[in-house]
Design an enzyme around this catalytic site. Structure first.
Site, PDB file in Angstrom:
ATOM      1  N   VAL A   1      20.025 -11.110 -16.438  1.00 11.58           N
ATOM      2  CA  VAL A   1      18.669 -11.808 -16.419  1.00 11.58           C
ATOM      3  C   VAL A   1      19.025 -13.372 -16.282  1.00 11.58           C
ATOM      4  O   VAL A   1      18.410 -13.686 -15.240  1.00 11.58           O
ATOM      5  CB  VAL A   1      18.132 -11.740 -17.747  1.00 11.58           C
ATOM      6  CG1 VAL A   1      16.841 -12.820 -17.854  1.00 11.58           C
ATOM      7  CG2 VAL A   1      17.658 -10.208 -18.274  1.00 11.58           C
TER       8      VAL A   1
ATOM      9  N   GLY B   1      12.191  13.847 -16.725  1.00 11.66           N
ATOM     10  CA  GLY B   1      13.659  13.962 -16.276  1.00 11.66           C
ATOM     11  C   GLY B   1      14.416  13.747 -17.561  1.00 11.66           C
ATOM     12  O   GLY B   1      14.058  14.186 -18.653  1.00 11.66           O
TER      13      GLY B   1
ATOM     14  N   PHE C   1      10.495  -9.347 -16.494  1.00  9.67           N
ATOM     15  CA  PHE C   1      10.146  -7.964 -16.442  1.00  9.67           C
ATOM     16  C   PHE C   1      11.038  -7.530 -15.292  1.00  9.67           C
ATOM     17  O   PHE C   1      10.481  -6.674 -14.478  1.00  9.67           O
ATOM     18  CB  PHE C   1       8.494  -7.858 -15.907  1.00  9.67           C
ATOM     19  CG  PHE C   1       7.766  -8.423 -17.098  1.00  9.67           C
ATOM     20  CD1 PHE C   1       7.281  -7.806 -18.234  1.00  9.67           C
ATOM     21  CD2 PHE C   1       7.162  -9.683 -17.265  1.00  9.67           C
ATOM     22  CE1 PHE C   1       6.612  -8.209 -19.441  1.00  9.67           C
ATOM     23  CE2 PHE C   1       6.553 -10.232 -18.035  1.00  9.67           C
ATOM     24  CZ  PHE C   1       6.104  -9.466 -19.111  1.00  9.67           C
TER      25      PHE C   1
ATOM     26  N   LEU D   1       6.030   8.345 -14.137  1.00 11.16           N
ATOM     27  CA  LEU D   1       5.412   9.568 -14.623  1.00 11.16           C
ATOM     28  C   LEU D   1       6.459  10.566 -13.862  1.00 11.16           C
ATOM     29  O   LEU D   1       6.110  11.572 -13.876  1.00 11.16           O
ATOM     30  CB  LEU D   1       3.908   9.864 -13.862  1.00 11.16           C
ATOM     31  CG  LEU D   1       3.000   9.258 -14.808  1.00 11.16           C
ATOM     32  CD1 LEU D   1       1.401   9.940 -14.016  1.00 11.16           C
ATOM     33  CD2 LEU D   1       2.913   9.747 -16.431  1.00 11.16           C
TER      34      LEU D   1
ATOM     35  N   CYS E   1      17.426  -1.903 -22.066  1.00 10.89           N
ATOM     36  CA  CYS E   1      15.964  -2.465 -22.533  1.00 10.89           C
ATOM     37  C   CYS E   1      15.070  -1.642 -23.250  1.00 10.89           C
ATOM     38  O   CYS E   1      14.507  -2.054 -24.350  1.00 10.89           O
ATOM     39  CB  CYS E   1      15.439  -3.100 -21.266  1.00 10.89           C
ATOM     40  SG  CYS E   1      16.326  -4.560 -20.608  1.00 10.89           S
TER      41      CYS E   1
HETATM   42  C1  UDX Z   1      13.218  -2.044 -17.891  1.00 12.27           C
HETATM   43  C2  UDX Z   1      11.637  -2.489 -17.361  1.00 12.27           C
HETATM   44  O1  UDX Z   1      11.140  -1.831 -16.335  1.00 12.27           O
HETATM   45  C3  UDX Z   1      11.570  -3.869 -17.186  1.00 12.27           C
HETATM   46  O2  UDX Z   1      10.369  -4.450 -16.856  1.00 12.27           O
HETATM   47  C4  UDX Z   1      12.391  -4.996 -18.021  1.00 12.27           C
HETATM   48  O3  UDX Z   1      12.359  -6.163 -17.855  1.00 12.27           O
HETATM   49  C5  UDX Z   1      13.488  -4.429 -18.510  1.00 12.27           C
HETATM   50  O4  UDX Z   1      13.610  -2.912 -18.860  1.00 12.27           O
HETATM   51  P1  UDX Z   1      15.110  -1.246 -16.430  1.00 12.27           P
HETATM   52  O5  UDX Z   1      15.621  -0.798 -17.868  1.00 12.27           O
HETATM   53  O6  UDX Z   1      15.800  -1.940 -15.197  1.00 12.27           O
HETATM   54  O7  UDX Z   1      13.678  -1.953 -16.593  1.00 12.27           O
HETATM   55  O8  UDX Z   1      14.819   0.040 -15.782  1.00 12.27           O
HETATM   56  P2  UDX Z   1      13.412   0.977 -15.390  1.00 12.27           P
HETATM   57  O9  UDX Z   1      13.451   1.190 -13.939  1.00 12.27           O
HETATM   58  O10 UDX Z   1      12.297   0.542 -16.073  1.00 12.27           O
HETATM   59  O11 UDX Z   1      13.919   2.642 -15.977  1.00 12.27           O
HETATM   60  C6  UDX Z   1      14.315   2.511 -17.411  1.00 12.27           C
HETATM   61  C7  UDX Z   1      14.555   4.308 -17.507  1.00 12.27           C
HETATM   62  O12 UDX Z   1      13.559   5.022 -17.489  1.00 12.27           O
HETATM   63  C8  UDX Z   1      15.699   4.683 -16.702  1.00 12.27           C
HETATM   64  O13 UDX Z   1      16.462   5.294 -17.295  1.00 12.27           O
HETATM   65  C9  UDX Z   1      14.836   5.601 -15.747  1.00 12.27           C
HETATM   66  O14 UDX Z   1      15.713   6.539 -15.045  1.00 12.27           O
HETATM   67  C10 UDX Z   1      13.786   6.170 -16.538  1.00 12.27           C
HETATM   68  N1  UDX Z   1      12.510   6.639 -15.851  1.00 12.27           N
HETATM   69  C11 UDX Z   1      11.980   5.400 -15.438  1.00 12.27           C
HETATM   70  C12 UDX Z   1      12.094   7.819 -15.980  1.00 12.27           C
HETATM   71  O15 UDX Z   1      12.883   8.632 -16.627  1.00 12.27           O
HETATM   72  N2  UDX Z   1      10.992   8.207 -15.390  1.00 12.27           N
HETATM   73  C13 UDX Z   1      10.096   7.269 -14.703  1.00 12.27           C
HETATM   74  O16 UDX Z   1       9.204   7.615 -14.245  1.00 12.27           O
HETATM   75  C14 UDX Z   1      10.638   5.950 -14.644  1.00 12.27           C
END
Ligand code: UDX
Length: 456
Positions: A15, A274, A155, A271, A281
């Site tokens: 960050v 998986g 974010f 949505l 986070c």
């Molecule tokens: C997240 C928040 O999105 C971000 O706003 C915050 O500041 C930090 O945490 P990040 O952890 O980088 O970001 O990843 P993100 O893209 O949100 O995905 C998180 C997890 O969810 C990943 O493991 C991803 O594979 C999973 N995911 C995401 C799903 O399984 N399905 C989805 O539809 C979206």
């Protein structure tokens, strides 16, 4: 916009680094401070420790312009800055509470070097009560109001962090000083006015309206951050539960997500069914939110079940392999594709891939892995994984191939070649990345999540 002298504490972390790069790119004079001398040296010489789309050109450009530098010298940086961003880590404690030790350490140091009025901006994700603690430390034994605090949660998604910084959906500013809030708002002026083009990253089409700025109190700003991450996690657990229902009735979760997403009240993002949500986070913030409240007064049942559902995804993937391998994976070789918590990053913190590998080991499986960006580093976590140089090597002689991260690279592999090299050609695709009919046509037994394929 007037250029401001800014310090970012925790400046080599994810960050802090993106914040410093972003603020210098829009014209401010930024010093990113960190205690890690080695990372500071590397970054000052233009080497970025994190894998992130477009980060290298932005780093090199701002170092060359002299607007950005990295330093371990907190005192002189703070003395020369009008605004100080705090972006140090706030990891989870084993009980799910937040470890505020890095924040309190920083506050103790800041207290000694706030010489003139400064705005202290909390970027780190902290519970509402933490700001009171920071304020108390900063004012301990000191006369007069030499600072104001603004909560400005981030974010940023890893893999998309720079674009998220420059082109945010909204900016949240929490505080009780109009003066401090207007200083921070003016710092972000080019971003708010969308008066920005960043060379080296994908710039989205320019929107005709300003970025919304929500000015609120500190507690609300911090809850906006926690609630946003909790909501994203809830969507993911929700769709994973619907995926399990799809498996029972032989519906296709990809079609279901698509059909739901076209409802403008729902939308398409988060949505994708998986393996669940991993990374540093979502889970941490959800646990912290649950731990913030007094459970006697507010049971947070829904939020707890979001976490439980996420844990269940791990065992569900392992069960799918067992199903394809006639119940036992003991002494069977599993090729694992993908170690990072998602595609587009080299981050393996709280990666569900790592947790699946742990489960596979518990069941006595032999694991050989491949990831496009994480190589031998996996050995520090799992000494008995065999890291391979290519996806083909990870699949060779394997009894099952397990896709755990949705890297696009895995789409363009020669699956015919993989089929011929495997001892038992079957695939569990925990990210629904591949086309099930193509894999079945090649002769694989294939299982996705949510009946997107059938074991033929
Ligand atoms: C997240 C928040 O999105 C971000 O706003 C915050 O500041 C930090 O945490 P990040 O952890 O980088 O970001 O990843 P993100 O893209 O949100 O995905 C998180 C997890 O969810 C990943 O493991 C991803 O594979 C999973 N995911 C995401 C799903 O399984 N399905 C989805 O539809 C979206």
């Amino acid at each position: 916009m007037t250029a401001v002298n800014i310090s970012v504490i925790g400046g080599t972390g994810y960050v802090g680094l993106v914040t410093g790069l972003g603020l210098s790119e829009i014209g401010h004079q930024v010093t990113n401070i960190d205690i890690d001398q080695d990372q500071v040296n590397q970054l000052n010489s233009g080497n970025c420790p994190i894998y992130e789309e477009g980060i290298n050109p932005v780093l090199k450009r701002n170092l060359a312009s002299g607007r950005l530098k990295f330093s371990t010298d907190l005192e002189s940086s703070i003395k020369g800055s009008h605004v100080v961003f705090i972006a140090v880590g706030t990891p989870s404690l084993p009980n799910g509470n937040i470890d505020l030790s890095q924040i309190t350490e920083v506050a103790n140091q800041l207290r000694l070097c706030i010489d003139t009025y400064k705005v202290i901006v909390i970027k780190s994700t902290v519970p509402a009560g933490a700001t009171k603690l920071i304020r108390k430390i900063l004012t301990d034994g000191v006369q007069g109001d030499r600072f104001d605090i603004v909560a400005n949660p981030e974010f940023l998604r890893e893999g998309n962090a720079l674009a998220d910084f420059f082109f945010p959906d909204r900016i949240i500013l929490g505080g009780d000083s109009d003066k401090a809030l207007s200083i921070i708002k003016s710092i972000y002026e080019p971003i708010i006015e969308r008066d920005i083009f960043v060379e080296g990253i994908d710039n989205p089409p320019k929107e005709p309206y300003l970025v919304p700025v929500i000015q609120t109190d500190i507690a609300s700003a911090q809850i906006i951050k926690y609630a946003s991450n909790a909501f994203l996690a809830t969507r993911i657990s929700f769709i994973n539960e619907i995926a399990e229902i799809c498996e029972q009735v032989n519906a296709d979760i990809k079609e279901v997500s698509k059909g739901m997403g076209y409802d403008s009240r729902i939308g398409h993002s988060y949505l994708e069914a998986g393996l669940g949500f991993g990374g540093p986070c979502l889970e941490k913030d959800l646990s912290a939110l649950i731990n913030t409240v007094n459970q006697d007064e507010c049971e947070t049942e829904l939020l707890r079940s979001v976490l439980n559902r996420n844990d269940k995804q791990i065992s569900s993937v392992v069960k799918k392999i067992e199903r394809l391998l006639d119940k036992s994976i003991h002494n069977r070789t599993i090729g694992v594709l993908g170690l990072t918590f998602k595609q587009g990053t080299n981050d393996i913190r709280n990666s569900l891939s790592i947790r699946v590998i742990e489960e596979l080991h518990k069941h006595g499986a032999v694991v050989q892995s491949y990831d496009p960006v994480v190589k031998n580093e996996i050995l520090a976590i799992h000494a008995n994984v065999k890291p391979c140089d290519s996806a083909y090597a990870a699949a060779e002689n394997a009894d099952a191939l397990l896709i755990l991260t949705g890297w696009k690279d895995f789409l363009s592999l020669d699956y015919q070649k993989i089929h011929s090299s495997m001892a038992n050609p079957c695939i569990v695709d925990s990210r629904n990345l591949l086309n099930p009919s193509d894999m079945i046509a090649l002769g694989f037994k294939y299982l996705g999540i949510g009946a997107t394929g059938h074991d033929s």
